[in-house]
Design an enzyme around this catalytic site. Structure first.
Site, PDB file in Angstrom:
ATOM      1  N   ASN A   1      11.888   7.222   4.365  1.00 45.34           N
ATOM      2  CA  ASN A   1      12.936   6.582   5.156  1.00 45.34           C
ATOM      3  C   ASN A   1      12.309   5.995   6.418  1.00 45.34           C
ATOM      4  O   ASN A   1      11.373   6.567   6.976  1.00 45.34           O
ATOM      5  CB  ASN A   1      13.970   7.649   5.558  1.00 45.34           C
TER       6      ASN A   1
ATOM      7  N   THR B   1      16.140  -6.542   6.721  1.00 50.51           N
ATOM      8  CA  THR B   1      14.907  -7.070   7.318  1.00 50.51           C
ATOM      9  C   THR B   1      13.708  -6.175   6.985  1.00 50.51           C
ATOM     10  O   THR B   1      12.586  -6.668   6.860  1.00 50.51           O
ATOM     11  CB  THR B   1      15.020  -7.231   8.849  1.00 50.51           C
TER      12      THR B   1
ATOM     13  N   HIS C   1      13.256   5.172  10.277  1.00 52.54           N
ATOM     14  CA  HIS C   1      14.276   5.496  11.275  1.00 52.54           C
ATOM     15  C   HIS C   1      13.889   4.825  12.601  1.00 52.54           C
ATOM     16  O   HIS C   1      12.728   4.888  13.018  1.00 52.54           O
ATOM     17  CB  HIS C   1      14.383   7.009  11.454  1.00 52.54           C
TER      18      HIS C   1
HETATM   19  C1  GAR Z   1      16.874  -0.470  10.725  1.00 53.99           C
HETATM   20  O1  GAR Z   1      16.697  -0.506  12.117  1.00 53.99           O
HETATM   21  C2  GAR Z   1      16.620   0.920  10.186  1.00 53.99           C
HETATM   22  O2  GAR Z   1      15.591   1.595  10.848  1.00 53.99           O
HETATM   23  C3  GAR Z   1      17.942   1.580  10.465  1.00 53.99           C
HETATM   24  O3  GAR Z   1      18.897   0.588  10.155  1.00 53.99           O
HETATM   25  C4  GAR Z   1      18.333  -0.710  10.355  1.00 53.99           C
HETATM   26  C5  GAR Z   1      18.495  -1.502   9.086  1.00 53.99           C
HETATM   27  O4  GAR Z   1      18.072  -2.805   9.239  1.00 53.99           O
HETATM   28  N1  GAR Z   1      18.094   2.768   9.687  1.00 53.99           N
HETATM   29  C6  GAR Z   1      18.709   3.849  10.160  1.00 53.99           C
HETATM   30  O5  GAR Z   1      19.249   3.916  11.239  1.00 53.99           O
HETATM   31  C7  GAR Z   1      18.706   5.036   9.193  1.00 53.99           C
HETATM   32  N2  GAR Z   1      18.988   6.243   9.907  1.00 53.99           N
HETATM   33  P1  GAR Z   1      17.667  -3.720   8.003  1.00 53.99           P
HETATM   34  O6  GAR Z   1      18.795  -3.655   6.976  1.00 53.99           O
HETATM   35  O7  GAR Z   1      17.570  -5.097   8.603  1.00 53.99           O
HETATM   36  O8  GAR Z   1      16.371  -3.241   7.443  1.00 53.99           O
END
Ligand code: GAR
Length: 214
Positions: A108, A13, A110
């Site tokens: 990144n 997303t 987070h």
């Molecule tokens: C997101 O919330 C991102 O911030 C998190 O994983 C999710 C991925 O969602 N990342 C972490 O936790 C990294 N430490 P997405 O694939 O829908 O973008």
């Protein structure tokens, strides 16, 4: 025009938010040129293909350790002429080979207000579970440069989001994405691509000149 390479592992997303911003003309100075996934079945790959963005798969499972995985990823990033690497839900910690080769060129997103709820073991839904367990009233998201310290690099942008009493981890995750991640990630990418970020020591500074003259 800077080549933006987005690394993903899951739903994508945040990648979608970047694609949408690009299509609205809001990723000034950069273009998403490739999406690389650590998982062959990541839905993020479908999102990229739907927008004619080239994709590569460098499967984490095919490599015995982080060092050999990072070597393969490094080669792919080199071949793609990456100017900026965006970790958008990328669930593998990069080793120092890549971090050194792309110093201050990896960002990144987070899902918390760093330095709270970050570091080893804090990723994805787990972050929101810990936030609810601790009972904090405010959480949010952070975009930062990646250094050798997990979630410890210079902070570019942060945005706070309210925690509500009846939140589940899933509901809170969605609110943090909608209200924070999907906004600050494209904004930070745009700032980088317009050369408006400077890192001095542990801090990242934004050049606000352009906004002031408008
Ligand atoms: C997101 O919330 C991102 O911030 C998190 O994983 C999710 C991925 O969602 N990342 C972490 O936790 C990294 N430490 P997405 O694939 O829908 O973008």
């Amino acid at each position: 025009m800077k080549n933006i390479v987005v690394l993903v592992s899951g739903g994508g997303t945040n990648l979608q938010a970047l694609i949408d911003a690009q299509e609205r003309g809001e990723l000034r100075g950069g273009k998403i040129t490739c999406v690389i996934s650590s998982k062959p079945d990541a839905y993020a790959l479908k999102r990229a293909k739907a927008h004619d963005i080239s994709t590569r798969i460098v499967p984490r499972k095919h490599y015995p350790d982080n060092a050999s995985y990072s070597k393969a990823l490094h080669e792919a990033l080199f071949e793609e002429y990456a100017d900026l690497i965006v970790l958008a839900g990328f669930m593998t910690i990069l080793d120092k080979r890549i971090i050194q080769a792309f110093r201050n060129k990896i960002i990144n997103v987070h899902p918390s207000l760093i330095p709270s709820f970050c570091g080893d073991g804090f990723y994805g839904l787990h972050v929101h579970e810990k936030v609810l367990e601790r009972g904090v009233k405010l959480t949010g998201a952070t975009v930062h440069f990646v250094t050798e310290v997990c979630d410890g690099g210079p902070i570019i942008l942060q945005k706070a989001v309210e925690v509500q009493d009846n939140d589940t981890p899933e509901i809170l995750q969605r609110r943090v994405m909608e209200q924070a991640e999907w906004k600050i990630l494209p904004e930070a990418v745009s700032l980088f691509c317009e050369d408006r970020l400077t890192v001095i020591g542990d801090r990242a500074y934004i050049d606000h000149k352009e906004e002031q003259t408008q």
